[in-house]
Scaffold this motif. Sequence first.
Motif, PDB file in Angstrom:
ATOM      1  N   MET A   1      89.194 -16.769  -9.336  1.00  0.00           N
ATOM      2  CA  MET A   1      90.265 -16.254 -10.171  1.00  0.00           C
ATOM      3  C   MET A   1      89.743 -16.156 -11.597  1.00  0.00           C
ATOM      4  O   MET A   1      89.122 -17.079 -12.103  1.00  0.00           O
ATOM      5  CB  MET A   1      91.476 -17.189 -10.099  1.00  0.00           C
ATOM      6  CG  MET A   1      92.553 -16.883 -11.092  1.00  0.00           C
ATOM      7  SD  MET A   1      93.946 -18.022 -10.953  1.00  0.00           S
ATOM      8  CE  MET A   1      95.235 -16.941 -11.463  1.00  0.00           C
ATOM      9  N   ILE A   2      90.000 -15.031 -12.237  1.00  0.00           N
ATOM     10  CA  ILE A   2      89.598 -14.821 -13.629  1.00  0.00           C
ATOM     11  C   ILE A   2      90.829 -15.008 -14.512  1.00  0.00           C
ATOM     12  O   ILE A   2      91.875 -14.402 -14.269  1.00  0.00           O
ATOM     13  CB  ILE A   2      89.027 -13.412 -13.838  1.00  0.00           C
ATOM     14  CG1 ILE A   2      87.869 -13.171 -12.891  1.00  0.00           C
ATOM     15  CG2 ILE A   2      88.696 -13.185 -15.291  1.00  0.00           C
ATOM     16  CD1 ILE A   2      86.516 -13.103 -13.463  1.00  0.00           C
ATOM     17  N   LEU A   3      90.684 -15.844 -15.518  1.00  0.00           N
ATOM     18  CA  LEU A   3      91.749 -16.077 -16.495  1.00  0.00           C
ATOM     19  C   LEU A   3      91.327 -15.435 -17.804  1.00  0.00           C
ATOM     20  O   LEU A   3      90.196 -15.647 -18.267  1.00  0.00           O
ATOM     21  CB  LEU A   3      91.951 -17.577 -16.710  1.00  0.00           C
ATOM     22  CG  LEU A   3      92.306 -18.397 -15.475  1.00  0.00           C
ATOM     23  CD1 LEU A   3      92.168 -19.885 -15.777  1.00  0.00           C
ATOM     24  CD2 LEU A   3      93.709 -18.072 -15.011  1.00  0.00           C
ATOM     25  N   ARG A   4      92.191 -14.667 -18.407  1.00  0.00           N
ATOM     26  CA  ARG A   4      91.932 -14.059 -19.714  1.00  0.00           C
ATOM     27  C   ARG A   4      92.585 -14.949 -20.766  1.00  0.00           C
ATOM     28  O   ARG A   4      93.752 -15.308 -20.631  1.00  0.00           O
ATOM     29  CB  ARG A   4      92.514 -12.655 -19.795  1.00  0.00           C
ATOM     30  CG  ARG A   4      92.159 -11.760 -18.659  1.00  0.00           C
ATOM     31  CD  ARG A   4      90.746 -11.263 -18.721  1.00  0.00           C
ATOM     32  NE  ARG A   4      90.578 -10.288 -17.640  1.00  0.00           N
ATOM     33  CZ  ARG A   4      89.482 -10.157 -16.944  1.00  0.00           C
ATOM     34  NH1 ARG A   4      88.455 -10.894 -17.203  1.00  0.00           N
ATOM     35  NH2 ARG A   4      89.404  -9.272 -15.991  1.00  0.00           N
ATOM     36  N   GLU A  63      98.484 -12.564 -19.822  1.00  0.00           N
ATOM     37  CA  GLU A  63      98.944 -12.013 -18.546  1.00  0.00           C
ATOM     38  C   GLU A  63      99.040 -10.496 -18.610  1.00  0.00           C
ATOM     39  O   GLU A  63      98.787  -9.817 -17.639  1.00  0.00           O
ATOM     40  CB  GLU A  63     100.325 -12.590 -18.194  1.00  0.00           C
ATOM     41  CG  GLU A  63     100.347 -14.093 -18.072  1.00  0.00           C
ATOM     42  CD  GLU A  63      99.654 -14.613 -16.823  1.00  0.00           C
ATOM     43  OE1 GLU A  63      99.477 -13.853 -15.863  1.00  0.00           O
ATOM     44  OE2 GLU A  63      99.289 -15.790 -16.827  1.00  0.00           O
ATOM     45  N   ASP A  64      99.407  -9.969 -19.755  1.00  0.00           N
ATOM     46  CA  ASP A  64      99.637  -8.543 -19.931  1.00  0.00           C
ATOM     47  C   ASP A  64      98.311  -7.782 -20.018  1.00  0.00           C
ATOM     48  O   ASP A  64      97.411  -8.171 -20.758  1.00  0.00           O
ATOM     49  CB  ASP A  64     100.463  -8.358 -21.217  1.00  0.00           C
ATOM     50  CG  ASP A  64     100.681  -6.915 -21.559  1.00  0.00           C
ATOM     51  OD1 ASP A  64     100.169  -6.487 -22.607  1.00  0.00           O
ATOM     52  OD2 ASP A  64     101.366  -6.221 -20.791  1.00  0.00           O
ATOM     53  N   ARG A  65      98.187  -6.681 -19.285  1.00  0.00           N
ATOM     54  CA  ARG A  65      96.960  -5.885 -19.262  1.00  0.00           C
ATOM     55  C   ARG A  65      96.609  -5.353 -20.648  1.00  0.00           C
ATOM     56  O   ARG A  65      95.455  -5.356 -21.063  1.00  0.00           O
ATOM     57  CB  ARG A  65      97.120  -4.723 -18.282  1.00  0.00           C
ATOM     58  CG  ARG A  65      95.866  -3.908 -18.101  1.00  0.00           C
ATOM     59  CD  ARG A  65      96.104  -2.665 -17.263  1.00  0.00           C
ATOM     60  NE  ARG A  65      96.893  -1.662 -17.944  1.00  0.00           N
ATOM     61  CZ  ARG A  65      96.423  -0.836 -18.886  1.00  0.00           C
ATOM     62  NH1 ARG A  65      95.175  -0.908 -19.259  1.00  0.00           N
ATOM     63  NH2 ARG A  65      97.215   0.056 -19.444  1.00  0.00           N
ATOM     64  N   ARG A  66      97.618  -4.910 -21.399  1.00  0.00           N
ATOM     65  CA  ARG A  66      97.370  -4.389 -22.744  1.00  0.00           C
ATOM     66  C   ARG A  66      96.839  -5.492 -23.673  1.00  0.00           C
ATOM     67  O   ARG A  66      95.910  -5.272 -24.438  1.00  0.00           O
ATOM     68  CB  ARG A  66      98.658  -3.781 -23.313  1.00  0.00           C
ATOM     69  CG  ARG A  66      99.084  -2.519 -22.598  1.00  0.00           C
ATOM     70  CD  ARG A  66     100.521  -2.106 -22.921  1.00  0.00           C
ATOM     71  NE  ARG A  66     100.894  -2.170 -24.307  1.00  0.00           N
ATOM     72  CZ  ARG A  66     101.035  -1.114 -25.104  1.00  0.00           C
ATOM     73  NH1 ARG A  66     100.851   0.089 -24.638  1.00  0.00           N
ATOM     74  NH2 ARG A  66     101.395  -1.276 -26.362  1.00  0.00           N
ATOM     75  N   ALA A  67      97.426  -6.671 -23.578  1.00  0.00           N
ATOM     76  CA  ALA A  67      96.963  -7.792 -24.402  1.00  0.00           C
ATOM     77  C   ALA A  67      95.534  -8.173 -24.030  1.00  0.00           C
ATOM     78  O   ALA A  67      94.726  -8.517 -24.900  1.00  0.00           O
ATOM     79  CB  ALA A  67      97.893  -8.988 -24.239  1.00  0.00           C
TER      80      ALA A  67
END
Length: 186
Positions: A1-4, A63-67
């Motif tokens: 799992m990748i966490l940003r 969590e947000d793709r844009r962020a």
Amino acid sequence: MILRIKNMVCDRCVMVVRSELERLGCRVCDVRLGEAEIGEELTPERKRELAARLAELGFELLEDRRARLIEAVKNAVIGLVRGSEVVPDVRLSDYLQERLRVDYRQISALFSETEGRTIEKYFIAQKIERVKELLVYDELSLGEIAFRLGYSSVAHLSAQFKQVTGLTPSRYKLSGGGRRRTLDRV
């Protein structure tokens, strides 16, 4: 799992995040600027716990793709400015498009909309913070600093420095360099 993870801007940040993941019992595969790879999926409960702990330390689980894309842009720019002894002579737009595999116009529009400034202004701000750091260290001449950061001349560096800070590089150096900001606040 990748966490940003937002606000990871240096090697110490990587160490802190790795330590927190290990403290929570995660099997850590890799941690680098802006992301961590762990060998399992997190339950919603553990994810909330991790997010809360990271927030206490000044980070944010994205969590947000844009962020995530904005954070990837920031990490790429920081990596460009600080990743080697000399900033490579590349166009910023080409570098980001190649590095992030996203059309530069899309990246630029999203960044400007979200951050309230252009990527180029962010890049300049990061370079100026690096100049401040190198001036305080007092190990390089202004000419060497200009070369390392990809400025065409000392005059160009000085003009941009004064435009951003309100001071000339020499005045900044004489003042003791007390106006530096952390990379996540640039």
